[in-house]
Design a protein around this motif. Sequence first.
Motif, PDB file in Angstrom:
ATOM      1  N   TRP A 107     -44.369  25.197  15.434  1.00 14.09           N
ATOM      2  CA  TRP A 107     -43.567  24.049  15.868  1.00 14.09           C
ATOM      3  C   TRP A 107     -42.538  23.673  14.801  1.00 14.09           C
ATOM      4  O   TRP A 107     -41.393  23.347  15.124  1.00 14.09           O
ATOM      5  CB  TRP A 107     -44.473  22.862  16.167  1.00 14.09           C
ATOM      6  CG  TRP A 107     -43.715  21.662  16.643  1.00 14.09           C
ATOM      7  CD1 TRP A 107     -43.407  20.532  15.954  1.00 14.09           C
ATOM      8  CD2 TRP A 107     -43.135  21.487  17.946  1.00 14.09           C
ATOM      9  NE1 TRP A 107     -42.689  19.665  16.728  1.00 14.09           N
ATOM     10  CE2 TRP A 107     -42.508  20.222  17.953  1.00 14.09           C
ATOM     11  CE3 TRP A 107     -43.098  22.275  19.095  1.00 14.09           C
ATOM     12  CZ2 TRP A 107     -41.841  19.724  19.069  1.00 14.09           C
ATOM     13  CZ3 TRP A 107     -42.429  21.775  20.208  1.00 14.09           C
ATOM     14  CH2 TRP A 107     -41.806  20.514  20.191  1.00 14.09           C
ATOM     15  N   GLN A 108     -42.947  23.740  13.532  1.00  9.17           N
ATOM     16  CA  GLN A 108     -42.010  23.451  12.452  1.00  9.17           C
ATOM     17  C   GLN A 108     -40.883  24.478  12.421  1.00  9.17           C
ATOM     18  O   GLN A 108     -39.712  24.130  12.252  1.00  9.17           O
ATOM     19  CB  GLN A 108     -42.764  23.441  11.106  1.00  9.17           C
ATOM     20  CG  GLN A 108     -41.902  23.068   9.915  1.00  9.17           C
ATOM     21  CD  GLN A 108     -41.316  21.673  10.022  1.00  9.17           C
ATOM     22  OE1 GLN A 108     -41.946  20.761  10.560  1.00  9.17           O
ATOM     23  NE2 GLN A 108     -40.100  21.500   9.510  1.00  9.17           N
ATOM     24  N   ALA A 109     -41.249  25.747  12.587  1.00  4.52           N
ATOM     25  CA  ALA A 109     -40.231  26.809  12.614  1.00  4.52           C
ATOM     26  C   ALA A 109     -39.299  26.626  13.811  1.00  4.52           C
ATOM     27  O   ALA A 109     -38.087  26.864  13.714  1.00  4.52           O
ATOM     28  CB  ALA A 109     -40.911  28.174  12.666  1.00  4.52           C
ATOM     29  N   TYR A 110     -39.867  26.205  14.944  1.00  4.81           N
ATOM     30  CA  TYR A 110     -39.069  25.959  16.154  1.00  4.81           C
ATOM     31  C   TYR A 110     -38.038  24.861  15.902  1.00  4.81           C
ATOM     32  O   TYR A 110     -36.852  25.014  16.227  1.00  4.81           O
ATOM     33  CB  TYR A 110     -40.002  25.583  17.306  1.00  4.81           C
ATOM     34  CG  TYR A 110     -39.318  24.974  18.503  1.00  4.81           C
ATOM     35  CD1 TYR A 110     -38.673  25.764  19.447  1.00  4.81           C
ATOM     36  CD2 TYR A 110     -39.326  23.585  18.691  1.00  4.81           C
ATOM     37  CE1 TYR A 110     -38.043  25.202  20.546  1.00  4.81           C
ATOM     38  CE2 TYR A 110     -38.692  23.016  19.783  1.00  4.81           C
ATOM     39  CZ  TYR A 110     -38.052  23.828  20.709  1.00  4.81           C
ATOM     40  OH  TYR A 110     -37.432  23.259  21.795  1.00  4.81           O
ATOM     41  N   LYS A 111     -38.472  23.747  15.319  1.00  5.69           N
ATOM     42  CA  LYS A 111     -37.560  22.636  15.047  1.00  5.69           C
ATOM     43  C   LYS A 111     -36.469  23.032  14.062  1.00  5.69           C
ATOM     44  O   LYS A 111     -35.303  22.656  14.225  1.00  5.69           O
ATOM     45  CB  LYS A 111     -38.353  21.437  14.501  1.00  5.69           C
ATOM     46  CG  LYS A 111     -39.252  20.763  15.528  1.00  5.69           C
ATOM     47  CD  LYS A 111     -39.684  19.386  15.075  1.00  5.69           C
ATOM     48  CE  LYS A 111     -40.507  19.462  13.807  1.00  5.69           C
ATOM     49  NZ  LYS A 111     -40.983  18.121  13.390  1.00  5.69           N
ATOM     50  N   GLU A 112     -36.848  23.786  13.040  1.00  7.37           N
ATOM     51  CA  GLU A 112     -35.863  24.213  12.048  1.00  7.37           C
ATOM     52  C   GLU A 112     -34.805  25.126  12.667  1.00  7.37           C
ATOM     53  O   GLU A 112     -33.616  25.028  12.342  1.00  7.37           O
ATOM     54  CB  GLU A 112     -36.572  24.915  10.887  1.00  7.37           C
ATOM     55  CG  GLU A 112     -37.418  23.971  10.032  1.00  7.37           C
ATOM     56  CD  GLU A 112     -38.205  24.712   8.972  1.00  7.37           C
ATOM     57  OE1 GLU A 112     -38.107  25.967   8.928  1.00  7.37           O
ATOM     58  OE2 GLU A 112     -38.922  24.052   8.189  1.00  7.37           O
ATOM     59  N   GLU A 113     -35.243  26.011  13.559  1.00  7.09           N
ATOM     60  CA  GLU A 113     -34.301  26.923  14.202  1.00  7.09           C
ATOM     61  C   GLU A 113     -33.357  26.168  15.141  1.00  7.09           C
ATOM     62  O   GLU A 113     -32.158  26.448  15.190  1.00  7.09           O
ATOM     63  CB  GLU A 113     -35.062  28.004  14.972  1.00  7.09           C
ATOM     64  CG  GLU A 113     -34.181  29.034  15.676  1.00  7.09           C
ATOM     65  CD  GLU A 113     -33.345  29.870  14.714  1.00  7.09           C
ATOM     66  OE1 GLU A 113     -32.418  30.555  15.180  1.00  7.09           O
ATOM     67  OE2 GLU A 113     -33.608  29.829  13.489  1.00  7.09           O
ATOM     68  N   VAL A 114     -33.897  25.199  15.870  1.00  7.88           N
ATOM     69  CA  VAL A 114     -33.062  24.378  16.752  1.00  7.88           C
ATOM     70  C   VAL A 114     -32.034  23.599  15.932  1.00  7.88           C
ATOM     71  O   VAL A 114     -30.852  23.535  16.288  1.00  7.88           O
ATOM     72  CB  VAL A 114     -33.934  23.416  17.579  1.00  7.88           C
ATOM     73  CG1 VAL A 114     -33.065  22.369  18.280  1.00  7.88           C
ATOM     74  CG2 VAL A 114     -34.737  24.180  18.622  1.00  7.88           C
ATOM     75  N   ASN A 115     -32.479  23.016  14.822  1.00  4.65           N
ATOM     76  CA  ASN A 115     -31.555  22.269  13.957  1.00  4.65           C
ATOM     77  C   ASN A 115     -30.473  23.181  13.384  1.00  4.65           C
ATOM     78  O   ASN A 115     -29.308  22.790  13.280  1.00  4.65           O
ATOM     79  CB  ASN A 115     -32.329  21.610  12.811  1.00  4.65           C
ATOM     80  CG  ASN A 115     -33.188  20.458  13.297  1.00  4.65           C
ATOM     81  OD1 ASN A 115     -32.920  19.858  14.335  1.00  4.65           O
ATOM     82  ND2 ASN A 115     -34.243  20.156  12.553  1.00  4.65           N
ATOM     83  N   ARG A 116     -30.860  24.394  13.019  1.00  2.00           N
ATOM     84  CA  ARG A 116     -29.891  25.345  12.461  1.00  2.00           C
ATOM     85  C   ARG A 116     -28.802  25.660  13.482  1.00  2.00           C
ATOM     86  O   ARG A 116     -27.611  25.701  13.155  1.00  2.00           O
ATOM     87  CB  ARG A 116     -30.602  26.630  12.039  1.00  2.00           C
ATOM     88  CG  ARG A 116     -29.688  27.647  11.350  1.00  2.00           C
ATOM     89  CD  ARG A 116     -30.383  28.977  11.186  1.00  2.00           C
ATOM     90  NE  ARG A 116     -30.640  29.623  12.463  1.00  2.00           N
ATOM     91  CZ  ARG A 116     -29.712  30.270  13.161  1.00  2.00           C
ATOM     92  NH1 ARG A 116     -28.462  30.351  12.723  1.00  2.00           N
ATOM     93  NH2 ARG A 116     -30.025  30.839  14.316  1.00  2.00           N
ATOM     94  N   ILE A 117     -29.198  25.873  14.741  1.00  2.00           N
ATOM     95  CA  ILE A 117     -28.240  26.187  15.798  1.00  2.00           C
ATOM     96  C   ILE A 117     -27.329  24.990  16.057  1.00  2.00           C
ATOM     97  O   ILE A 117     -26.111  25.128  16.183  1.00  2.00           O
ATOM     98  CB  ILE A 117     -28.976  26.598  17.089  1.00  2.00           C
ATOM     99  CG1 ILE A 117     -29.729  27.914  16.869  1.00  2.00           C
ATOM    100  CG2 ILE A 117     -28.011  26.728  18.256  1.00  2.00           C
ATOM    101  CD1 ILE A 117     -30.654  28.295  17.999  1.00  2.00           C
ATOM    102  N   GLN A 118     -27.928  23.796  16.115  1.00  2.00           N
ATOM    103  CA  GLN A 118     -27.150  22.602  16.434  1.00  2.00           C
ATOM    104  C   GLN A 118     -26.148  22.254  15.339  1.00  2.00           C
ATOM    105  O   GLN A 118     -25.072  21.723  15.620  1.00  2.00           O
ATOM    106  CB  GLN A 118     -28.094  21.422  16.678  1.00  2.00           C
ATOM    107  CG  GLN A 118     -28.911  21.573  17.951  1.00  2.00           C
ATOM    108  CD  GLN A 118     -29.860  20.414  18.186  1.00  2.00           C
ATOM    109  OE1 GLN A 118     -30.039  19.569  17.319  1.00  2.00           O
ATOM    110  NE2 GLN A 118     -30.465  20.375  19.359  1.00  2.00           N
ATOM    111  N   GLU A 119     -26.498  22.550  14.084  1.00  2.00           N
ATOM    112  CA  GLU A 119     -25.591  22.251  12.969  1.00  2.00           C
ATOM    113  C   GLU A 119     -24.308  23.078  13.034  1.00  2.00           C
ATOM    114  O   GLU A 119     -23.305  22.711  12.421  1.00  2.00           O
ATOM    115  CB  GLU A 119     -26.306  22.492  11.639  1.00  2.00           C
ATOM    116  CG  GLU A 119     -27.350  21.425  11.305  1.00  2.00           C
ATOM    117  CD  GLU A 119     -28.179  21.790  10.099  1.00  2.00           C
ATOM    118  OE1 GLU A 119     -27.969  22.904   9.541  1.00  2.00           O
ATOM    119  OE2 GLU A 119     -29.037  20.982   9.706  1.00  2.00           O
ATOM    120  N   GLN A 120     -24.331  24.186  13.748  1.00  2.00           N
ATOM    121  CA  GLN A 120     -23.171  25.056  13.840  1.00  2.00           C
ATOM    122  C   GLN A 120     -22.200  24.621  14.951  1.00  2.00           C
ATOM    123  O   GLN A 120     -21.130  25.191  15.101  1.00  2.00           O
ATOM    124  CB  GLN A 120     -23.613  26.499  14.096  1.00  2.00           C
ATOM    125  CG  GLN A 120     -24.471  27.081  12.975  1.00  2.00           C
ATOM    126  CD  GLN A 120     -25.017  28.453  13.325  1.00  2.00           C
ATOM    127  OE1 GLN A 120     -24.739  28.983  14.392  1.00  2.00           O
ATOM    128  NE2 GLN A 120     -25.787  29.034  12.422  1.00  2.00           N
TER     129      GLN A 120
END
Length: 246
Positions: A107-120
């Motif tokens: 779940w932590q990895a999922y949130k981090e990946e979503v945040n990474r995509i959204q920051e772009q």
Amino acid sequence: MALLRSMWGVLSALGRSGAELCAGCGSRLRLPFSFVYVPKWFSSALASYPKKPLTSYLRFSKEQLPIFKAQNPDAKNSELIKKIAELWRELPDSEKKIYEDAYRADWQAYKEEVNRIQEQLTPSQMISLEKEIMQKRLKKKALIKKRELTMLGKPKRPRSAYNIFVSESFQEAKDSSSQAKLKTVNENWKNLSSSQKQVYIQLAKDDKIRYYNEMKSWEEQMIEVGRNDLIRRKIKHPPKDGTEEC
């Protein structure tokens, strides 16, 4: 949703002019959430979005189901799920923790990946992407829920007298197309006498009782494994003659 709330200021600013150009793609944006043109970056951004991780119990169940199927090839899914639920209940906390820790890590990895995509993405792209994601979630929600309930062994809903008749008669119909077969079966149903229909009405009543009993047992299992979200808020109890819906 949190993302939409965080973007409310952007929406308000865009709303003053009624329509603005998307900062990322130059397409015209109409509010609220209405788009003349959907840019190509949507598909690539959505494709890169990760899937939500399985809960600890679903992870355990998915791992155990093929093992139980191999050991009990003739058993129904509902029976296997019941055995898996019992095994999960008896599992020591130390072993459950392995699955729970794996879920938290995923779940932590999922949130981090979503945040990474959204920051772009630009603010306008974020709004557009969120709309697209919500639309796709709505379309897939029923299918995902159905698959999960099937995996958890939820009993099949009771069939009506007509549906039982159709399932028995459809293959026997001699017409070539499915539409023609269904028309023939429907006409045959209308031509049945009251005594003939009564056979199927009784089968439907029996099926409602079967559904009620299986659902009662299944919901008890779901409560025991912490899936209270799957329990019906209001349960109708069938009368002794089984004439009511369950």
